[in-house]
Design an enzyme around this catalytic site. Structure first.
Site, short mmCIF file in Angstrom:
data_model
loop_
_atom_site.label_atom_id
_atom_site.label_comp_id
_atom_site.label_asym_id
_atom_site.label_seq_id
_atom_site.Cartn_x
_atom_site.Cartn_y
_atom_site.Cartn_z
CD GLU A 298 32.66 -14.33 -22.61
OE1 GLU A 298 32.73 -13.13 -22.85
OE2 GLU A 298 33.03 -15.83 -23.71
CG HIS B 102 30.08 -13.62 -25.74
ND1 HIS B 102 30.94 -13.31 -25.17
CD2 HIS B 102 29.34 -12.95 -26.76
CE1 HIS B 102 31.23 -12.17 -25.64
NE2 HIS B 102 29.66 -12.19 -26.79
CB CYS C 285 31.68 -12.43 -30.01
SG CYS C 285 30.88 -11.11 -30.53
#
Length: 528
Positions: A176, A174, A83
């Protein structure tokens, strides 16, 4: 041991990113952008996190990014930007980043246009992939030396880039978060590119942490702040394993504990863990100092200061005590704004009594053997130390105790009221065999009274709120039981109905029961 350094630019997902890497048995640690590069250059890979910063509105590229990329130019050490991390990488390599352009929030579909090592065995050119975005700024043109791996279907903006020769990768999304289904595999590919060995385990942590405790303490003595909860119990067991009788455990009865908690602590430490404990009843002191206090931050500060004062009194009875052990874990540090390598650039959510509530004049040096672990990791550690499942699966209990579950002014009458209501609720959850399938459950006493009818008479009593949540690591949480199967949902609804009836019929002063269905975020798990 392989190690990944995460440079935290303030993303709400940085802690989750660290946790996901550890799920792959690779140790990760988080550092602020102002960390000295010499302290982290021995790692195997760097990750630049997301965050609220804006490249077009900033004062330039942070020095740590210059240091990392110059080091990469010499060594080809892998670097991943996520990001904002992608945007700052792109800007370094002479790409334009445009503010408030091609915003994307939530689920996004990508067009994969080129193969790369970072997507090997996950996606290939021609595929479409589902990811999760959260950005307002966008990379406008291709960074020098990079190739585009994927574009967003929504607006054809750059979503993923790679410089295979220098092993630098960037993702606008993202990986994660759990809403990016293949995210963990993308992280695994990046760590494979870095040659990371999967050599971080709880067993290795025990050995390393014992050595660290011995080195820190030497021949001095440690006084331990016990609460009876999972964190302080595991921290005490680990510290006792490392230094034995140099550890002196003290349990303070602050008058704000769960029902019958003192007896449970005696059973746990003295009978099961075989660790000597001094129990000190200071309930009158705490309740007196909290009189008329309604602000939750003041409650936490007063409780933290009083705890330290009492521990200093106990420590003065011993010779050579220089250290205070606490069961601080990662989420505690995060929500308090943090300190040291894991400090956040974000705002303080609440002071944790183990962190933000400590007075600046504290005489002790801190021993926090669990401060880099998440709650589920603490439980795994506890099992490896031989602590029983019953103890390890106890629901989290806040350090300030019932003070942050009694909204408004605290009185002895309210404490007894809440203890009784909470005991009824928890025992019924256990009766319905739901205790071990939820993260945490408790009762909150509200500062408002409501009208009721009991025995044909008007009542005017307190309202209380039941709360139960599911979570993986305490960083986010879903309201229970809406995340569960239908059978569990109905079982729980019967449970809270029975709890409501039992509380109103058994606890003098409560005449209304509500249920809190708010997730975290936007709420925190505790009310204060």
């Amino acid at each position: 041991m392989s190690k990944v350094a995460i440079i935290d630019f303030g993303s709400q997902f940085t802690q989750l990113l660290a946790r996901r890497i550890r799920d792959l048995n690779i140790y990760s640690e988080i550092f602020l952008p102002n960390v000295a590069f010499d302290l982290i250059k021995g790692v195997d890979a760097f990750i630049l996190s997301g965050g609220p910063r804006s490249v077009p509105n900033s004062d330039g590229i942070p020095k740590i990014v210059h240091d990392i990329l110059q080091f990469n130019e010499k060594t080809s050490i892998p670097v991943l930007g996520i990001c904002y991390g992608l945007q700052i990488l792109s800007n370094y390599f002479e790409s334009d980043v445009v503010s408030n352009c091609n915003k994307e929030f939530g689920k996004t579909i990508l067009n994969i246009i080129k193969n790369s090592k970072i997507i090997e065995n996950i996606w290939e050119s021609g595929d479409q992939a589902c990811v999760w975005m959260s950005h307002a700024d966008s990379v406008y043109n291709i960074p020098r030396g990079f190739e585009v791996i994927a574009y967003s279907v929504l607006n054809n903006s750059i979503a993923m880039v790679a410089n295979e020769q220098r092993r630098i990768y960037g993702m606008q999304f993202h990986p994660e978060v759990y809403h990016t289904p293949d995210g963990i595999n993308l992280l695994a590919n990046f760590l494979d590119i870095a040659g990371c060995q999967k050599d971080w385990t709880v067993t290795s942590f025990i050995d390393d942490q014992q050595d660290a405790i011995k080195k820190q303490i030497g021949n001095k003595k440690v006084i331990a702040a016990l609460s009876g909860g999972v964190d302080s119990s595991v921290a005490a067991a680990l510290t006792y394993k490392a230094i034995g009788d140099q550890l002196h455990c003290v349990f303070i009865d602050n008058g704000l504990l769960r029902y019958n908690e003192v007896e449970k602590v005696k059973q746990l430490f003295i009978n099961e863990l075989k660790i000597p404990v001094t129990i000190v009843d200071k309930s009158a002191v705490f309740l007196n100092r909290l009189k008329s206090i309604t602000d939750p931050e003041r409650k936490r500060k007063i409780i933290g200061e009083t705890f330290i004062e009492i521990f200093e009194e106990e420590a003065n009875k011993l010779e050579g005590v220089e250290f205070l052990m606490q069961g601080t874990i990662y989420p505690d540090v995060v929500e308090s704004g943090g300190s040291g390598s894991i400090a956040k650039e974000s705002v303080v959510i609440k002071s944790h009594h183990n962190v933000g509530g400590l007075p600046k004049t504290m005489k002790f040096k801190l021993v926090e053997p669990l401060k880099y672990l998440f709650k589920d990791e603490v439980r795994i550690l506890g099992r490896n130390l031989g602590i029983s499942t019953e103890i390890l699966m106890r629901h989290p209990f806040p350090g300030p105790g019932l003070a942050v579950r009694i909204i408004g002014e605290i009185t002895e009458e309210k404490v007894k009221m809440l203890q009784a209501a909470d005991d009824i609720y928890i025992n019924l959850i256990k009766k319905y065999e739901l205790y071990d399938v939820m993260w945490q459950a408790f009762v909150v006493l509200l500062p408002v009274k409501t009208v009721g009818v009991m025995g044909d008479r008007r009542t005017y009593g307190h309202a209380c709120v039941l709360r139960a949540v599911n979570s993986h690591d305490g960083m986010t949480a879903e309201s229970f039981p809406f995340c569960m199967d239908e059978e569990t949902q109905w079982k729980f609804f019967k449970c809270i109905q029975e709890a409501s009836n039992a509380i109103i019929n058994s606890v003098n002063g409560i005449n209304r029961v509500a249920y809190d269905i708010t997730s975290k975020p936007p709420a925190t798990i505790e009310w204060e």
